[in-house]
Design a protein around this motif. Structure first.
Motif, PDB file in Angstrom:
ATOM      1  N   TYR A 169      18.647  56.969  18.768  1.00  0.00           N
ATOM      2  CA  TYR A 169      19.206  56.285  19.937  1.00  0.00           C
ATOM      3  C   TYR A 169      18.151  56.115  21.027  1.00  0.00           C
ATOM      4  N   GLU A 203      15.346  53.613  19.981  1.00  0.00           N
ATOM      5  CA  GLU A 203      15.765  52.216  20.112  1.00  0.00           C
ATOM      6  C   GLU A 203      15.841  51.810  21.578  1.00  0.00           C
ATOM      7  N   TYR A 215      12.339  51.240  22.918  1.00  0.00           N
ATOM      8  CA  TYR A 215      11.799  49.992  22.384  1.00  0.00           C
ATOM      9  C   TYR A 215      12.420  48.789  23.089  1.00  0.00           C
ATOM     10  N   ARG A 216      13.733  48.852  23.320  1.00  0.00           N
ATOM     11  CA  ARG A 216      14.423  47.747  23.992  1.00  0.00           C
ATOM     12  C   ARG A 216      13.896  47.570  25.415  1.00  0.00           C
TER      13      ARG A 216
END
Length: 53
Positions: A23, A26, A29-30
């Motif tokens: 989680y 990600e 990265y977002r």
């Protein structure tokens, strides 16, 4: 019904740790993609603080 052994608790903790790691990976990265002004799977939402084309 038998009591749960320590293995069940360890497996649950490991699985939860992996889920949390994925989680946050990600999410990082977002946010990196948003800072770069690239598409980040945000469903068309625009965020303040970034430059948008």
């Amino acid at each position: 019904m038998a009591e749960a052994g320590i293995e069940i608790f360890i497996a649950t903790a490991v699985t939860l740790g992996m889920t949390i790691a994925i989680y946050f990976g990600e999410r990082a990265y977002r946010y990196k993609r948003i800072r770069e002004g690239k598409h980040a799977g945000t469903y068309g939402m625009q965020y303040e603080g970034g430059e948008h084309p």
